[in-house]
Design an enzyme around this catalytic site. Structure first.
Site, short mmCIF file in Angstrom:
data_model
loop_
_atom_site.label_atom_id
_atom_site.label_comp_id
_atom_site.label_asym_id
_atom_site.label_seq_id
_atom_site.Cartn_x
_atom_site.Cartn_y
_atom_site.Cartn_z
N GLY A 240 0.83 -1.21 0.00
CA GLY A 240 0.00 0.00 0.00
C GLY A 240 0.85 1.25 0.00
CB VAL A 244 -1.30 2.25 4.36
CG1 VAL A 244 -1.68 0.86 4.84
CG2 VAL A 244 -2.55 3.04 3.99
N GLY A 245 1.73 2.02 5.30
CA GLY A 245 2.82 1.18 5.75
C GLY A 245 3.39 1.61 7.09
CD GLU A 262 7.55 -5.46 -1.28
OE1 GLU A 262 7.97 -4.42 -1.85
OE2 GLU A 262 8.27 -6.45 -1.07
CB CYS A 296 4.15 -0.16 -6.22
SG CYS A 296 4.46 -1.89 -6.59
#
Length: 521
Positions: A240, A244-245, A262, A296
């Protein structure tokens, strides 16, 4: 394929349960799923409640306790059969990815092929979960290192790869003896349900508990947060945004759990005077426009030598004008819609901000309207001349906007321009993210500099290919705010296991390490 044909092939209904623990469940709020292609309603998913989440997590843990007893090659056989089941449903599952997410048909089927490939990889891996033997300093002792199953792996996936990222985790975790608990994006729940149904069929045929591939669809504020705090989940693999990470890392780290993160990418391609533009231009266009800029690994920045900037930009603009935008189900379409209106707004806002900071729009960045663009989610991909220090360039905009940055002295000959590469790499690395990168050059000195310790600071560094389209054989992931996680190939499997060092004394004496004498009879 029509929606009805896709649903029939994959066992989906207009009303689906959003939880799976060996049986389907879900009594929470309804989630309405609409296609970004035209805004049409696809289905309703009954989300799981917090109590149902607990039931699923408990069943997944129970399944793990039995699954870890199965020899790894037998676990690999189940994953091999899963790959075969995906082969049989590649066309329908790829079409569902397109219908629900909006990527073109070739990319939808390519995503399923990636799942098949990782199943093949994991099957072979099941006979190669190697440990080590080590020499002991004590006589008649031996030392070894083993890898044991870890537990239930929480897999949190994003909308842009609604199936493949699960497989990177689930296939490896399964052969390592783990169970998985999947929380997919609420934007793409139907793909997750279809994949889980296929996995359950294979488990039952192999006399394995289907709960080794569990599923929870629910709001992140309750079900997702519960997963992060759950001590039954020793490892959380999350894909994400960087924002969020950071939340995932904070919550899971506070309970001393493990994470595979990731996160965002701000991926650049350096184009030097030695570049083959016949390779560089299509690679840039695919990297920036493929999946409508919602990978990404999408190409976000081009760092081009001033001596060839005008030539490259002219060729890029011509190529962008030829990009066929429209229904991703239709033959010949190269770019479909963005996933939702927030993504469209993000593109328009980035276009405004780059001009506000002093940049110039070289092409595109407009919303497309008309009967051939239903739903309001179609845009033209954007190219902007910018500077690397602009605040908007430092961010990842998850949409098809490409920033062109220049380096070097336009008057330099190609030979002299090699000395400018240090400046290009400095610009390349001067962003918070560090996922994927590439250089286009036919000069071996430039290529080796870029992949050296002085070159790209990303987890992926390519020469004469673009930033997206990574193969499953290599470890996938990045550095800095990208999170440091690694999935898929190489030795990424080690993250899904626990390491154990053994020392065995087969003598009748008890010597201590480091020659220590303790003197107890």
């Amino acid at each position: 394929m029509t929606r009805d044909e896709i649903f029939a092939a994959l066992g989906l209904d207009e009303s689906c349960s959003g939880g799976f623990d060996g049986h389907w469940l879900g009594s929470g709020a309804d989630l309405e799923v609409r296609s970004p292609i035209d805004g049409a309603r696809l289905a309703t998913v009954r989300q799981v409640t917090e109590a149902e989440y607990d039931r699923v997590a408990e069943r997944a843990h129970a399944a793990f306790l039995e699954w870890r007893k199965v020899p790894a090659p037998k676990r690999g056989e189940l994953v091999r059969r899963l790959g075969d089941r995906l082969r049989a449903h590649k066309h329908a599952l790829g079409a569902l990815v397109t219908l629900e997410m909006g990527k073109i048909r070739a990319e939808g089927e390519g995503e399923v092929q990636e799942m098949i490939d990782i199943c093949d990889f994991a099957n072979g891996l099941s006979r190669q979960l190697y440990g080590l033997t080590m020499q002991s300093e004590r006589p008649d002792h031996h030392m070894r290192e083993q890898w044991h199953p870890l537990g239930v792996v929480g897999v949190v996936t994003a909308f842009n790869f609604p199936a493949a990222v699960w497989s990177w985790n689930a296939a490896l975790a399964a052969v390592c003896g783990d169970a998985t608990l999947w929380k997919p994006s609420s934007a793409t729940p139907l793909t997750a349900i279809a994949v889980t149904k296929l996995a359950a069929e294979v488990c039952r045929e192999c006399d394995a508990d289907p709960a080794i591939f569990s599923l929870v669809i629910g709001r992140g504020s309750d079900v997702g947060d519960r997963l992060l705090h759950d001590a039954r989940i020793p490892l959380v693999s999350a894909t994400g945004s960087c924002r969020v990470g950071k939340r995932v890392a904070e919550v899971v780290g506070k309970r001393l759990g493990r994470t595979i993160l990731e996160l965002g990418g701000n991926n650049a391609i350096i184009v030097t005077p030695y570049a083959n533009l016949g390779l560089a231009v299509p690679s840039i266009v695919f990297g920036a426009v493929g999946t409508a800029g919602q990978r990404c690994t999408s190409t976000r920045r081009i760092i081009v030598h001033r001596s060839m900037s005008d030539t490259l930009v002219d060729r890029l603009v011509r190529a962008y004008r030829g990009v066929r935008i429209g229904d991703p189900m239709a033959d010949g379409t190269l770019m479909g819609p963005l996933v939702n209106h927030a993504a469209v707004d993000a593109l328009l806002e980035a276009r405004r901000r780059v001009q506000e900071e002093g940049g110039r729009i070289l092409y595109g960045g407009e919303r497309l309207e008309g009967p051939e663009y239903p739903g309001g989610l179609y845009v033209t991909p954007c190219i902007a001349a910018a500077e690397n220090h602009y605040a908007i360039v430092q961010e990842e905009t998850f949409a098809p906007i490409l920033y062109v940055l220049e380096y070097g002295d336009a008057a330099n000959s190609p030979f002299d321009a090699i000395d400018d590469l240090e400046e290009a790499v400095r610009l390349h690395n001067a962003v918070p993210q560090g996922l994927s990168s590439a250089i286009f050059t036919d000069n071996v000195r430039e290529a080796e500099y870029f992949v050296s310790h002085r070159g790209s600071d990303c987890g992926i560094a390519n020469v004469n290919i673009g930033t997206s389209g990574a193969e499953i054989g290599g470890a996938f992931g990045g550095e800095k705010e990208t999170g440091g996680g690694r999935e898929s190939g190489s030795d990424s499997w080690k993250a899904y296991m626990r390491r154990q060092t053994n020392t065995v004394n087969w003598s009748t004496e008890l010597p201590l390490a480091q020659g220590l004498e303790f003197g107890v009879e």
